[in-house]
Design a protein around this motif. Structure first.
Motif, PDB file in Angstrom:
ATOM      1  N   SER A  75       0.814  -1.216   0.000  1.00  0.00           N
ATOM      2  CA  SER A  75       0.000   0.000   0.000  1.00  0.00           C
ATOM      3  C   SER A  75       0.847   1.265   0.000  1.00  0.00           C
ATOM      4  CB  SER A  75      -0.937   0.000   1.209  1.00  0.00           C
ATOM      5  OG  SER A  75      -0.204  -0.038   2.421  1.00  0.00           O
ATOM      6  N   THR A  76       2.036   1.211   0.594  1.00  0.00           N
ATOM      7  CA  THR A  76       2.872   2.416   0.669  1.00  0.00           C
ATOM      8  C   THR A  76       3.949   2.467  -0.406  1.00  0.00           C
ATOM      9  OG1 THR A  76       4.353   1.335   2.258  1.00  0.00           O
ATOM     10  CG2 THR A  76       2.525   2.623   3.156  1.00  0.00           C
ATOM     11  N   TYR A  81       7.292   2.631  -6.003  1.00  0.00           N
ATOM     12  CA  TYR A  81       8.745   2.563  -5.851  1.00  0.00           C
ATOM     13  C   TYR A  81       9.364   1.264  -6.361  1.00  0.00           C
ATOM     14  CZ  TYR A  81       7.831   6.565  -2.877  1.00  0.00           C
ATOM     15  OH  TYR A  81       7.423   7.780  -2.407  1.00  0.00           O
ATOM     16  N   TRP A  82       8.561   0.307  -6.785  1.00  0.00           N
ATOM     17  CA  TRP A  82       9.109  -0.930  -7.325  1.00  0.00           C
ATOM     18  C   TRP A  82       9.751  -0.649  -8.687  1.00  0.00           C
ATOM     19  CZ3 TRP A  82       9.199  -5.472  -4.632  1.00  0.00           C
ATOM     20  CH2 TRP A  82       8.377  -5.549  -3.491  1.00  0.00           C
ATOM     21  N   THR A  83      10.886  -1.318  -8.962  1.00  0.00           N
ATOM     22  CA  THR A  83      11.586  -1.150 -10.234  1.00  0.00           C
ATOM     23  C   THR A  83      11.612  -2.482 -10.969  1.00  0.00           C
ATOM     24  OG1 THR A  83      12.999   0.503  -9.162  1.00  0.00           O
ATOM     25  CG2 THR A  83      13.684  -0.280 -11.319  1.00  0.00           C
ATOM     26  N   ARG A  84      11.348  -2.445 -12.283  1.00  0.00           N
ATOM     27  CA  ARG A  84      11.219  -3.676 -13.074  1.00  0.00           C
ATOM     28  C   ARG A  84      12.407  -3.832 -14.027  1.00  0.00           C
ATOM     29  NH1 ARG A  84       5.308  -2.517 -15.401  1.00  0.00           N
ATOM     30  NH2 ARG A  84       6.401  -0.589 -15.935  1.00  0.00           N
ATOM     31  N   TYR A  85      12.828  -5.078 -14.191  1.00  0.00           N
ATOM     32  CA  TYR A  85      13.932  -5.403 -15.090  1.00  0.00           C
ATOM     33  C   TYR A  85      13.616  -6.703 -15.811  1.00  0.00           C
ATOM     34  CZ  TYR A  85      16.217  -2.279 -11.763  1.00  0.00           C
ATOM     35  OH  TYR A  85      16.516  -1.222 -10.946  1.00  0.00           O
ATOM     36  N   ALA A 117       2.947  -3.410 -10.640  1.00  0.00           N
ATOM     37  CA  ALA A 117       2.848  -3.151  -9.190  1.00  0.00           C
ATOM     38  C   ALA A 117       1.711  -2.186  -8.914  1.00  0.00           C
ATOM     39  CB  ALA A 117       4.160  -2.576  -8.667  1.00  0.00           C
ATOM     40  N   THR A 118       0.842  -2.554  -7.996  1.00  0.00           N
ATOM     41  CA  THR A 118      -0.226  -1.676  -7.531  1.00  0.00           C
ATOM     42  C   THR A 118      -0.230  -1.699  -6.005  1.00  0.00           C
ATOM     43  OG1 THR A 118      -1.995  -3.335  -7.371  1.00  0.00           O
ATOM     44  CG2 THR A 118      -1.577  -2.358  -9.552  1.00  0.00           C
ATOM     45  N   ALA A 119      -1.114  -0.932  -5.424  1.00  0.00           N
ATOM     46  CA  ALA A 119      -1.239  -0.918  -3.973  1.00  0.00           C
ATOM     47  C   ALA A 119      -1.850  -2.206  -3.441  1.00  0.00           C
ATOM     48  CB  ALA A 119      -2.088   0.276  -3.526  1.00  0.00           C
TER      49      ALA A 119
END
Length: 306
Positions: free
Chosen positions: A197-198, A202-206, A219-221
């Motif tokens: 939720s927070t 801020y997630w980073t994808r590779y 990525a979602t909450a």
């Protein structure tokens, strides 16, 4: 003319002194007491469910109260650091296909950069075996995944990664991660370090292949999700990496405002503790102006018995 000039200069000097003089705040004349019948040595004892009635004397413009319970301790009023048990937990489900070992859960405290080469070649610790993972569309809770051994010190950072591999030739699996939380756990208090939720932004994808385009984490909450391709889809490797988690960074404890300068004087305050224990109840009384603040601190030891 000379007399007039002297009068003007004197007036200006007085005005300058008045303008540079600070507005002073008086020290509060404030005391707190409890029922003396409850006192044994320096401790006041109450039964669980009793109301603790603090009595005030003197005066103060403002009064704040720290009950002494977890998250409400005067000694912890400023940002501090500490390591308890660093715990990861999440839920997962794995839909479609029969490919095995398509998801790995990784962690590291050594990530010098967030470019793809640095991420892929970092010293990751494979923590997959520490967690229970789904084998079907039935949601499975990971259980308590202890990461304390991966945090070097209280100011160390920690990164969590989910790495997906889908292989061409058969239906690739679709993974959904929910209820993701990283916590710093102490006796009687748990601090949330990271959560869906927070941290959604801020997630980073590779990854090395984006065919099909859906073969990439989102990525979602509410969840982290990757949708695998069909049997003809290319082999895909896709990562999603958390923000740096400063697991030992503790938020300051908070007080309850009892009185502000705009309110009338108070003669006391009632409080009820919800669990047995020994608590240091702290009142901070302060007066302030634009230029200064003066305060006094009053502390009492409360013992709550079953």
């Amino acid at each position: 003319m000379q007399r007039l000039s002297f009068i003007i200069l004197a007036a200006l000097a007085v005005l300058a002194v008045a303008c540079t003089k600070n507005m002073e705040a008086g020290t509060p004349d404030f005391q707190v007491s409890l029922d003396p019948a409850k006192r044994v040595a320096d401790t006041f004892t109450y039964k669980l469910g009793d109301t603790t009635r603090f009595l005030f004397s003197g005066s103060a413009g403002n009064i704040a109260f720290y009950s002494g319970e977890a998250g409400k301790r005067y000694a912890n009023r400023q940002l501090s650091y500490g390591i308890g048990d660093i715990i990861l937990s999440f839920s997962s489900k794995s839909e479609f296909g029969t490919q095995k070992n398509t998801l790995k859960v990784l962690a590291t405290n050594k990530l010098a950069g967030l470019d793809s080469a640095t991420v892929v070649n970092a010293q990751w610790t494979d923590i997959t075996s520490r967690a229970a993972l789904a084998t079907s569309a039935t949601v499975v809770n990971s259980g308590t995944v202890d990461l304390t051994d991966l945090v070097a010190n209280e100011k160390d950072s920690l990164f969590i990664a989910f790495k997906y591999d889908g292989v061409t030739g058969s239906t690739q699996r679709t993974w959904t991660i929910t209820n993701y939380v990283v916590s710093n756990v102490f006796p009687g208090m748990t601090y949330t370090v990271g959560s869906l939720s927070t941290d959604a932004s801020y997630w980073t994808r590779y990854g090395n292949v984006w065919t099909p385009a859906s073969a990439r984490w989102t990525a979602t909450a509410n969840d982290l999700k990757i949708t695998g391709g069909n049997a003809s889809s290319a082999t895909n490797t896709s990562w999603i990496v958390s923000k740096p988690l400063y697991a030992g960074k503790l938020p300051p404890d908070v007080s309850t405002g009892i009185k502000s300068i705009n309110e009338p004087a108070k003669t006391g305050y009632d409080y009820k503790y919800n669990a047995p224990g020994i608590y240091k109840a702290t009142f901070v009384a302060f007066n302030h102006t634009l230029d200064e603040e003066r305060s006094v601190v009053r502390e009492l030891i409360i013992k709550v018995i079953p």
